[in-house]
Write a protein that holds these residues in place. Structure first.
Motif, PDB file in Angstrom:
ATOM      1  N   LEU A 164       1.853   3.002  -0.458  1.00  0.00           N
ATOM      2  CA  LEU A 164       0.944   2.428  -0.057  1.00  0.00           C
ATOM      3  C   LEU A 164       0.281   1.214   0.715  1.00  0.00           C
ATOM      4  O   LEU A 164       0.284   1.212   1.294  1.00  0.00           O
ATOM      5  CB  LEU A 164       0.344   3.049  -1.313  1.00  0.00           C
ATOM      6  CG  LEU A 164      -0.406   4.296  -1.522  1.00  0.00           C
ATOM      7  CD1 LEU A 164      -1.572   4.483  -2.982  1.00  0.00           C
ATOM      8  CD2 LEU A 164      -1.619   4.396  -0.461  1.00  0.00           C
ATOM      9  N   HIS A 165       0.907   0.556  -0.569  1.00  0.00           N
ATOM     10  CA  HIS A 165       1.271  -0.855   0.207  1.00  0.00           C
ATOM     11  C   HIS A 165       1.438  -2.173   1.776  1.00  0.00           C
ATOM     12  O   HIS A 165       1.160  -2.772   1.963  1.00  0.00           O
ATOM     13  CB  HIS A 165       1.671  -2.240  -1.178  1.00  0.00           C
ATOM     14  CG  HIS A 165       0.360  -2.128  -2.148  1.00  0.00           C
ATOM     15  ND1 HIS A 165       0.607  -3.870  -3.108  1.00  0.00           N
ATOM     16  CD2 HIS A 165      -0.044  -1.520  -3.522  1.00  0.00           C
ATOM     17  CE1 HIS A 165      -0.360  -2.829  -4.453  1.00  0.00           C
ATOM     18  NE2 HIS A 165      -0.588  -1.700  -4.230  1.00  0.00           N
ATOM     19  N   LEU A 196       8.121  -7.024   0.916  1.00  0.00           N
ATOM     20  CA  LEU A 196       6.692  -6.917   1.705  1.00  0.00           C
ATOM     21  C   LEU A 196       6.011  -7.618   1.654  1.00  0.00           C
ATOM     22  O   LEU A 196       5.358  -8.041   2.805  1.00  0.00           O
ATOM     23  CB  LEU A 196       5.942  -5.676   0.988  1.00  0.00           C
ATOM     24  CG  LEU A 196       4.409  -5.414   1.662  1.00  0.00           C
ATOM     25  CD1 LEU A 196       4.874  -4.494   2.595  1.00  0.00           C
ATOM     26  CD2 LEU A 196       3.914  -4.298   0.400  1.00  0.00           C
ATOM     27  N   TYR A 248       2.996   3.548  -5.611  1.00  0.00           N
ATOM     28  CA  TYR A 248       2.012   1.983  -4.699  1.00  0.00           C
ATOM     29  C   TYR A 248       2.352   1.497  -3.912  1.00  0.00           C
ATOM     30  O   TYR A 248       2.363   0.971  -2.870  1.00  0.00           O
ATOM     31  CB  TYR A 248       1.709   1.807  -6.115  1.00  0.00           C
ATOM     32  CG  TYR A 248       1.181   2.597  -7.000  1.00  0.00           C
ATOM     33  CD1 TYR A 248      -0.356   2.405  -6.627  1.00  0.00           C
ATOM     34  CD2 TYR A 248       0.924   3.700  -8.140  1.00  0.00           C
ATOM     35  CE1 TYR A 248      -1.778   3.077  -7.436  1.00  0.00           C
ATOM     36  CE2 TYR A 248       0.703   4.362  -8.689  1.00  0.00           C
ATOM     37  CZ  TYR A 248      -1.195   3.781  -8.280  1.00  0.00           C
ATOM     38  OH  TYR A 248      -1.669   4.279  -8.814  1.00  0.00           O
ATOM     39  N   PRO A 249       3.907   1.363  -3.927  1.00  0.00           N
ATOM     40  CA  PRO A 249       4.764  -0.047  -3.408  1.00  0.00           C
ATOM     41  C   PRO A 249       4.127   0.458  -1.457  1.00  0.00           C
ATOM     42  O   PRO A 249       4.636   0.721  -0.946  1.00  0.00           O
ATOM     43  CB  PRO A 249       5.954   0.515  -3.184  1.00  0.00           C
ATOM     44  CG  PRO A 249       6.117   0.684  -4.956  1.00  0.00           C
ATOM     45  CD  PRO A 249       4.855   1.307  -5.153  1.00  0.00           C
ATOM     46  N   TYR A 277      -1.641   0.041 -11.941  1.00  0.00           N
ATOM     47  CA  TYR A 277      -0.473   0.312 -13.393  1.00  0.00           C
ATOM     48  C   TYR A 277      -1.698   0.520 -13.975  1.00  0.00           C
ATOM     49  O   TYR A 277      -2.011   2.000 -14.083  1.00  0.00           O
ATOM     50  CB  TYR A 277       0.734  -0.308 -13.180  1.00  0.00           C
ATOM     51  CG  TYR A 277       1.468   0.204 -11.493  1.00  0.00           C
ATOM     52  CD1 TYR A 277       2.323   1.803 -11.989  1.00  0.00           C
ATOM     53  CD2 TYR A 277       2.572  -0.922 -11.073  1.00  0.00           C
ATOM     54  CE1 TYR A 277       2.426   2.079 -10.810  1.00  0.00           C
ATOM     55  CE2 TYR A 277       3.021   0.079 -10.061  1.00  0.00           C
ATOM     56  CZ  TYR A 277       3.293   0.616 -10.107  1.00  0.00           C
ATOM     57  OH  TYR A 277       4.509   1.328  -9.090  1.00  0.00           O
TER      58      TYR A 277
END
Lengths: 225, 110
Positions: free
Chosen positions: B54-55, A66, B51-52, A22
């Motif tokens: 992509l991860h 995740l 971004y989440p 970021y």
């Protein structure tokens, strides 16, 4: 562009790798805005605004899911962990997010950092910001919390200190009147006192400090402009 | 603000993969600005979502990442793993066909 990094760090992003990503993102955006002809000031405020809109709680939660996906699926304690996560994340207080006084008509007369002390005439770290205001102007809590200390001393005059969560504390100095007592619960935006010139002060103003884990940080980072 | 948001949630992964397929290696900011450019600012992939996503794709093994030092900061690049190039083609084609069908559905019949 250290300030971008600092704002992101303070925003509560938990994952270091994500924080760096970021950081690259917003620094790229800042550079792009400058290329497009924005002034540094305008680009700065646009980036600060964009970061403030980032849903950090959801991102942290997504990331947690995740990271622990396989474990979670296999484990019979799935529901328990899920509830624990909701509990932990749900209880996170926001960092101070509003100005301690209505900013219209008030100006920051002295910012955070090293400066010549106005009465002692020596160079000193200014641990907060000074906001000039009329005597009696309402001073508000910048986030919910518990009054850790309130009282009078020679240097700071009438003062209030509020503990918001495990991380953030705010201080309000030189008040003319205090509306709260030690151990009171206060809500974000609630009146805690009035601007004054008590203690070591030359004119009515509010001295406002933000502490992150006990260390002073620049309160301007938390003021929504 | 972004009125396309609700339609994007199911297609974000495929859009990212399509852009990666087209450009090869890309970093997050580049993906966002490329989507903006291609759609004339109509479709904005927010940094909060990208971004989440992509991860997740990386964790699934569909894409892989590498890091480079740019102007003193770390930049993370993503690219599609060779083994998945075909499945990505398929995915993109499926979405493309789907949008054609939706167009047919939405068009009032004469």
């Amino acid at each position: 562009m250290k300030w971008i990094y600092n704002i992101l760090r303070i925003s509560g992003l938990k994952n270091q790798e994500l924080l760096e990503e970021y950081f690259d993102h917003y620094t790229s955006e800042y550079e792009y805005l400058l290329e497009q002809g924005d002034s540094e000031e305008l680009a700065h405020s646009k980036v600060v605004d964009a970061i403030s809109k980032l849903d950090v709680k959801t991102i942290n939660f997504e990331y947690f899911k995740l990271k622990h996906k396989n474990k979670l699926i296999m484990s019979s304690t799935f529901t328990f962990l899920f509830a624990a996560v909701i509990f932990v994340f749900g209880n996170f207080d926001e960092p101070p997010s509003i100005a301690p006084v209505e900013m219209s008509g008030h100006s920051i007369t002295s910012g955070y950092g090293e400066r010549m002390h106005p009465t002692e005439k020596v160079k000193k770290l200014h641990r907060g910001i000074d906001i000039r205001g009329k005597l009696g102007t309402t001073v508000m809590a910048t986030s919910s919390g518990i009054v850790k200390d309130a009282g009078y001393d020679k240097l700071n005059g009438y003062f209030v200190e509020i503990q918001h969560d495990a991380i953030y504390t705010t201080r309000y100095h030189h008040l003319s009147k205090i509306d709260v007592q030690k151990d009171d619960q206060v809500k974000k935006g609630e009146k805690i006192g009035e601007i004054g010139s008590s203690g070591l002060s030359t004119a009515p103003h509010l001295h406002y400090e933000v502490l992150e884990k006990g260390k002073n940080v620049d309160p301007a980072l938390f003021l929504k402009v | 603000m972004n009125k396309n948001k609700e339609f994007l949630s199911g297609t974000l992964n495929t859009i990212i993969l399509a852009l990666l397929k087209e450009h090869g290696k890309m970093y997050g900011y580049e993906i966002c600005s490329s989507a903006k450019e291609k759609t004339n600012n109509a479709i904005i992939l927010t940094e909060g979502a990208i971004y989440p996503a992509l991860h997740k794709l990386e964790k699934k093994g569909i894409i892989e990442s590498s890091k480079q030092l740019i102007n003193g900061r770390t930049r993370k690049y993503y690219e599609i793993r060779k083994a998945h190039l075909d499945t990505v083609d398929e995915k993109v084609q499926t979405l493309y066909d789907f949008t054609t069908l939706i167009q047919a559905l939405l068009k009032p019949s004469l």
